[in-house]
Design a protein around this motif. Sequence first.
Motif, PDB file in Angstrom:
ATOM      1  N   ARG A  44      12.197   5.182   4.588  1.00 21.43           N
ATOM      2  CA  ARG A  44      12.014   5.789   6.487  1.00 21.43           C
ATOM      3  C   ARG A  44      10.956   6.904   6.424  1.00 21.43           C
ATOM      4  NH1 ARG A  44      15.881   4.126   9.932  1.00 21.43           N
ATOM      5  NH2 ARG A  44      18.054   2.733   8.520  1.00 21.43           N
ATOM      6  N   THR A  45      11.101   7.225   4.604  1.00 19.44           N
ATOM      7  CA  THR A  45       9.959   8.922   5.790  1.00 19.44           C
ATOM      8  C   THR A  45       7.839   7.776   6.035  1.00 19.44           C
ATOM      9  OG1 THR A  45      10.713  10.054   3.983  1.00 19.44           O
ATOM     10  CG2 THR A  45       8.538  10.352   3.896  1.00 19.44           C
ATOM     11  N   VAL A  74       7.198   5.264  -5.560  1.00 22.02           N
ATOM     12  CA  VAL A  74       8.160   3.914  -4.155  1.00 22.02           C
ATOM     13  C   VAL A  74       8.236   2.832  -6.084  1.00 22.02           C
ATOM     14  CG1 VAL A  74       8.562   2.579  -2.593  1.00 22.02           C
ATOM     15  CG2 VAL A  74       7.786   4.414  -1.940  1.00 22.02           C
ATOM     16  N   CYS A  75       7.074   2.829  -6.002  1.00 23.96           N
ATOM     17  CA  CYS A  75       6.867   1.611  -7.192  1.00 23.96           C
ATOM     18  C   CYS A  75       8.104   2.054  -8.483  1.00 23.96           C
ATOM     19  CB  CYS A  75       5.411   1.730  -7.320  1.00 23.96           C
ATOM     20  SG  CYS A  75       5.454   0.461  -8.787  1.00 23.96           S
ATOM     21  N   GLU A  76       7.868   3.130  -8.617  1.00 24.12           N
ATOM     22  CA  GLU A  76       8.709   3.353 -10.179  1.00 24.12           C
ATOM     23  C   GLU A  76       9.551   3.591  -9.906  1.00 24.12           C
ATOM     24  OE1 GLU A  76       4.817   6.004 -11.394  1.00 24.12           O
ATOM     25  OE2 GLU A  76       6.376   7.617 -10.151  1.00 24.12           O
ATOM     26  N   GLU A  93       0.932  -1.399  -0.068  1.00 27.21           N
ATOM     27  CA  GLU A  93      -0.295  -0.316  -0.028  1.00 27.21           C
ATOM     28  C   GLU A  93       0.727   1.168   0.016  1.00 27.21           C
ATOM     29  OE1 GLU A  93       0.320  -1.552   3.889  1.00 27.21           O
ATOM     30  OE2 GLU A  93      -0.590  -2.696   2.455  1.00 27.21           O
ATOM     31  N   LYS A  94       2.372   1.202   0.257  1.00 29.27           N
ATOM     32  CA  LYS A  94       3.257   1.923   0.464  1.00 29.27           C
ATOM     33  C   LYS A  94       3.948   2.639  -0.801  1.00 29.27           C
ATOM     34  CE  LYS A  94       2.490   3.629   4.725  1.00 29.27           C
ATOM     35  NZ  LYS A  94       1.888   5.201   4.737  1.00 29.27           N
ATOM     36  N   PRO A 145       6.848  11.790  -2.369  1.00 25.83           N
ATOM     37  CA  PRO A 145       7.076  12.655  -2.103  1.00 25.83           C
ATOM     38  C   PRO A 145       6.448  13.448  -2.340  1.00 25.83           C
ATOM     39  CG  PRO A 145       9.104  12.006  -2.938  1.00 25.83           C
ATOM     40  CD  PRO A 145       8.276  10.757  -3.591  1.00 25.83           C
ATOM     41  N   GLY A 146       6.426  14.121  -3.317  1.00 28.00           N
ATOM     42  CA  GLY A 146       5.848  15.465  -4.199  1.00 28.00           C
ATOM     43  C   GLY A 146       4.770  14.703  -5.804  1.00 28.00           C
TER      44      GLY A 146
END
Length: 178
Positions: free
Chosen positions: A168-169, A68-70, A55-56, A61-62
């Motif tokens: 970490r974020t 993440v996936c990309e 799900e993450k 970040p913007g």
Amino acid sequence: MRFGNRMSTLLLASALAAPALVAQAPKTGWRAEFLGVFSSAEDKYYQLAQAMPWEKYSWRPGKGVRSVCEVFLHISGANYEFTEPLGVKTPADVNLKTIETCPDSKAKVLATMKTSFTHIRNAVIGTPDSDADKAVTLFGEHTTKRGLLMSTAEHAGEHLGQAIAYARTNGVVPPWSK
């Protein structure tokens, strides 16, 4: 052929070929040094991709920044692009224009990463040591095959750092640093 069947076939072929190729992997020299560094990055990418909750994977970040996936799929695409100057073509069933499009499961992302890392490792193993200073061009820049591998390792490290920051974020501690 459906994506799942194609990926299963590629993974099976990679698994069967991997032991023979590892036996052929150089033990010293510029290719061995690259493979050592790159294998460490590969292991960390897998650990991080597995630790990150599905799900993450869509988190970014913007606006206009890779998710993440990309990021995981970007490094996969680069693993193919960086083999072209070594004389190894990207497989016909890999579309570099769409490789960063996130699929519908973490398993597919992991399979794409696995296949791409196997591809680049095989390309490096298949490159003769005598080609170290052979001139190549990467994204319009002139370098050597040795320089290409240095750029490849640097690129992998850059995006591994990005993936670590993303993790970490999102409250995920990289497994190797626990």
